[in-house]
Scaffold this active site. Structure first.
Site, PDB file in Angstrom:
ATOM      1  N   SER A 143       0.859  -1.200   0.000  1.00  0.00           N
ATOM      2  CA  SER A 143       0.000   0.000   0.000  1.00  0.00           C
ATOM      3  C   SER A 143       0.884   1.235   0.000  1.00  0.00           C
ATOM      4  O   SER A 143       2.019   1.194   0.502  1.00  0.00           O
ATOM      5  CB  SER A 143      -0.876   0.018   1.258  1.00  0.00           C
ATOM      6  OG  SER A 143      -1.519   1.270   1.402  1.00  0.00           O
ATOM      7  N   TYR A 156      -1.626  -0.127  10.634  1.00  0.00           N
ATOM      8  CA  TYR A 156      -1.921  -0.556   9.260  1.00  0.00           C
ATOM      9  C   TYR A 156      -0.736  -0.208   8.346  1.00  0.00           C
ATOM     10  O   TYR A 156      -0.214  -1.066   7.615  1.00  0.00           O
ATOM     11  CB  TYR A 156      -3.216   0.095   8.738  1.00  0.00           C
ATOM     12  CG  TYR A 156      -3.461  -0.284   7.298  1.00  0.00           C
ATOM     13  CD1 TYR A 156      -3.807  -1.592   6.957  1.00  0.00           C
ATOM     14  CD2 TYR A 156      -3.300   0.642   6.259  1.00  0.00           C
ATOM     15  CE1 TYR A 156      -3.981  -1.971   5.631  1.00  0.00           C
ATOM     16  CE2 TYR A 156      -3.487   0.274   4.937  1.00  0.00           C
ATOM     17  CZ  TYR A 156      -3.828  -1.023   4.626  1.00  0.00           C
ATOM     18  OH  TYR A 156      -3.996  -1.401   3.319  1.00  0.00           O
TER      19      TYR A 156
HETATM   20  P1  NDP Z   1     -11.778  -6.005   0.797  1.00  0.00           P
HETATM   21  O1  NDP Z   1     -12.220  -5.844   2.214  1.00  0.00           O
HETATM   22  O2  NDP Z   1     -12.749  -5.748  -0.281  1.00  0.00           O
HETATM   23  O3  NDP Z   1     -11.131  -7.460   0.604  1.00  0.00           O
HETATM   24  C1  NDP Z   1     -10.324  -8.038   1.592  1.00  0.00           C
HETATM   25  C2  NDP Z   1     -10.181  -9.516   1.313  1.00  0.00           C
HETATM   26  O4  NDP Z   1      -9.290 -10.097   2.283  1.00  0.00           O
HETATM   27  C3  NDP Z   1     -11.485 -10.273   1.400  1.00  0.00           C
HETATM   28  O5  NDP Z   1     -11.567 -11.154   0.300  1.00  0.00           O
HETATM   29  C4  NDP Z   1     -11.364 -11.067   2.691  1.00  0.00           C
HETATM   30  O6  NDP Z   1     -12.030 -12.311   2.545  1.00  0.00           O
HETATM   31  C5  NDP Z   1      -9.862 -11.303   2.745  1.00  0.00           C
HETATM   32  N1  NDP Z   1      -9.401 -11.616   4.109  1.00  0.00           N
HETATM   33  C6  NDP Z   1      -9.363 -10.797   5.180  1.00  0.00           C
HETATM   34  N2  NDP Z   1      -8.923 -11.474   6.262  1.00  0.00           N
HETATM   35  C7  NDP Z   1      -8.691 -12.752   5.849  1.00  0.00           C
HETATM   36  C8  NDP Z   1      -8.239 -13.923   6.503  1.00  0.00           C
HETATM   37  N3  NDP Z   1      -7.938 -13.929   7.807  1.00  0.00           N
HETATM   38  N4  NDP Z   1      -8.118 -15.061   5.789  1.00  0.00           N
HETATM   39  C9  NDP Z   1      -8.425 -15.080   4.469  1.00  0.00           C
HETATM   40  N5  NDP Z   1      -8.869 -14.005   3.791  1.00  0.00           N
HETATM   41  C10 NDP Z   1      -9.003 -12.853   4.481  1.00  0.00           C
HETATM   42  O7  NDP Z   1     -10.527  -5.020   0.652  1.00  0.00           O
HETATM   43  P2  NDP Z   1      -9.467  -4.818  -0.542  1.00  0.00           P
HETATM   44  O8  NDP Z   1      -9.797  -5.621  -1.721  1.00  0.00           O
HETATM   45  O9  NDP Z   1      -9.276  -3.363  -0.697  1.00  0.00           O
HETATM   46  O10 NDP Z   1      -8.165  -5.374   0.191  1.00  0.00           O
HETATM   47  C11 NDP Z   1      -7.265  -6.279  -0.418  1.00  0.00           C
HETATM   48  C12 NDP Z   1      -5.853  -5.885  -0.043  1.00  0.00           C
HETATM   49  O11 NDP Z   1      -5.580  -4.599  -0.590  1.00  0.00           O
HETATM   50  C13 NDP Z   1      -5.592  -5.754   1.462  1.00  0.00           C
HETATM   51  O12 NDP Z   1      -4.332  -6.313   1.756  1.00  0.00           O
HETATM   52  C14 NDP Z   1      -5.573  -4.237   1.677  1.00  0.00           C
HETATM   53  O13 NDP Z   1      -4.797  -3.874   2.788  1.00  0.00           O
HETATM   54  C15 NDP Z   1      -4.941  -3.788   0.382  1.00  0.00           C
HETATM   55  N6  NDP Z   1      -5.100  -2.409  -0.020  1.00  0.00           N
HETATM   56  C16 NDP Z   1      -6.332  -1.855  -0.171  1.00  0.00           C
HETATM   57  C17 NDP Z   1      -6.449  -0.537  -0.581  1.00  0.00           C
HETATM   58  C18 NDP Z   1      -7.767   0.149  -0.693  1.00  0.00           C
HETATM   59  O14 NDP Z   1      -7.792   1.400  -0.688  1.00  0.00           O
HETATM   60  N7  NDP Z   1      -8.872  -0.582  -0.837  1.00  0.00           N
HETATM   61  C19 NDP Z   1      -5.269   0.243  -0.933  1.00  0.00           C
HETATM   62  C20 NDP Z   1      -4.023  -0.439  -0.717  1.00  0.00           C
HETATM   63  C21 NDP Z   1      -3.953  -1.708  -0.304  1.00  0.00           C
HETATM   64  P3  NDP Z   1     -12.943 -13.027   3.650  1.00  0.00           P
HETATM   65  O15 NDP Z   1     -13.488 -11.964   4.552  1.00  0.00           O
HETATM   66  O16 NDP Z   1     -13.969 -13.752   2.864  1.00  0.00           O
HETATM   67  O17 NDP Z   1     -11.984 -13.952   4.331  1.00  0.00           O
HETATM   68  C1  8X3 Z   2      -5.060   1.682   1.816  1.00  0.00           C
HETATM   69  C2  8X3 Z   2      -4.633   2.880   1.074  1.00  0.00           C
HETATM   70  O1  8X3 Z   2      -4.510   5.383   1.122  1.00  0.00           O
HETATM   71  O2  8X3 Z   2      -6.490   4.335   2.050  1.00  0.00           O
HETATM   72  O3  8X3 Z   2      -4.033   0.756   1.838  1.00  0.00           O
HETATM   73  O4  8X3 Z   2      -4.407   4.140   3.259  1.00  0.00           O
HETATM   74  S1  8X3 Z   2      -5.023   4.261   1.930  1.00  0.00           S
END
Ligand code: NDP
Ligand code: 8X3
Length: 256
Positions: A143, A156
């Protein structure tokens, strides 16, 4: 003419496949003919994905925080899914935006357990097979928060700084083995991320994206797809992208 890899030669193991960036990446790769091992905790969402791409998706219900379960699930993959050659360690979450002196300790623990331990469990369980086969690619979701701090992003951001440094360390270990390593570092992306961060508070989650043009899961999936499609003699170390409306916080000075 640059010869990109044929996606039909890829079997992609994706954690966090049930939502957001992970689900969009499942659709991007499966839509191009790749096989997918789709990992997440919500079984009904995994089954719905499998129904969208008959024969291409092997769903795995797994909590990546559990080392024994992660190891067992990867060891139990059936052919042809057992010969995965991309692992997208994407599962992760942010919880809360409180300052460090007010945060719930369980939130910090959950982020460390998922974003760091869960990612390490995934890599440690999946990597030996790819090294043995002399072919593979580990892709992480880091991120911008791993580079740039913001108030309330304390743990985070620190977990994503870990992901960035671990991806470089992993590359130091596996370069030359046939396994590649890429860290995808998105900024503001509209997914269920904020709904999870604010524990189901839809109004608060929507406010994060209102009046902005955030990136989408599909934007990030395209970056993952690109990193995996370049010829095998090329390693993309990192891709960092922000929504065009996002910038940096100024350095602050607190007075009085
Ligand atoms: P979502 O909440 O839409 O998706 C998160 C996913 O992670 C879900 O599929 C969830 O599945 C899975 N997950 C969470 N905990 C577990 C666990 N213990 N075991 C298995 N699966 C798990 O968020 P995003 O798609 O945005 O997030 C995906 C990644 O992107 C994360 O690492 C997040 O930190 C990162 N990210 C997101 C950004 C944003 O602005 N959205 C920016 C930068 C990075 P389930 O609950 O079914 O297990
Ligand atoms: C999440 C990106 O900019 O919302 O990883 O912190 S930000």
């Amino acid at each position: 003419m640059y010869q990109m890899l044929d996606p039909k030669t890829l079997t992609v193991l994706i954690t966090g496949a049930t939502s957001g960036i992970g689900a969009a990446t499942v659709r991007r790769f499966a839509g191009a003919g790749a096989r997918i091992v789709a990992v997440g905790r919500r079984v009904e969402r995994l089954e719905a994905l499998a129904a969208e791409f008959p024969g291409l998706i092997h769903p795995v219900v797994l909590d990546v925080r559990d080392w024994a379960a992660t190891q067992a699930a990867i060891a139990a993959l059936p052919e042809p899914f057992a010969a995965y050659n991309v692992v997208f360690a994407n599962a992760g979450l942010a919880l809360g935006l409180e300052p460090a002196h007010q945060v719930a300790m369980d939130d910090w623990r959950d982020m460390v357990d998922t974003n760091i331990t869960g990612l390490l469990n995934t890599v440690r369980a999946a990597l030996p097979g790819m090294v043995e086969r002399k072919e593979g690619h580990v892709v992480f979701t880091g991120s911008v928060a791993g580079d740039y701090p913001y108030p309330g992003g304390n743990t985070y951001g620190a977990t994503k700084a870990f992901v960035k440094q671990f991806s470089l360390g992993l590359w130091a270990d596996v370069s030359g083995t046939g396994v590649r390593v890429t860290n995808i570092e998105p900024g503001l992306t509209e997914t269920e991320f904020s709904l999870v961060r604010f524990k189901g508070d839809e109004t608060r989650a929507e406010k994060i994206y209102n009046g902005t043009a955030p990136m989408t899961g599909e934007d990030i999936a395209e970056q993952v797809f690109f990193a995996c499609s370049v010829p095998r003699h090329v390693n993309i170390n990192r891709i960092q992208a922000m929504a065009s409306v996002q910038g940096f916080s100024p350095l602050t000075i607190k007075r009085g």
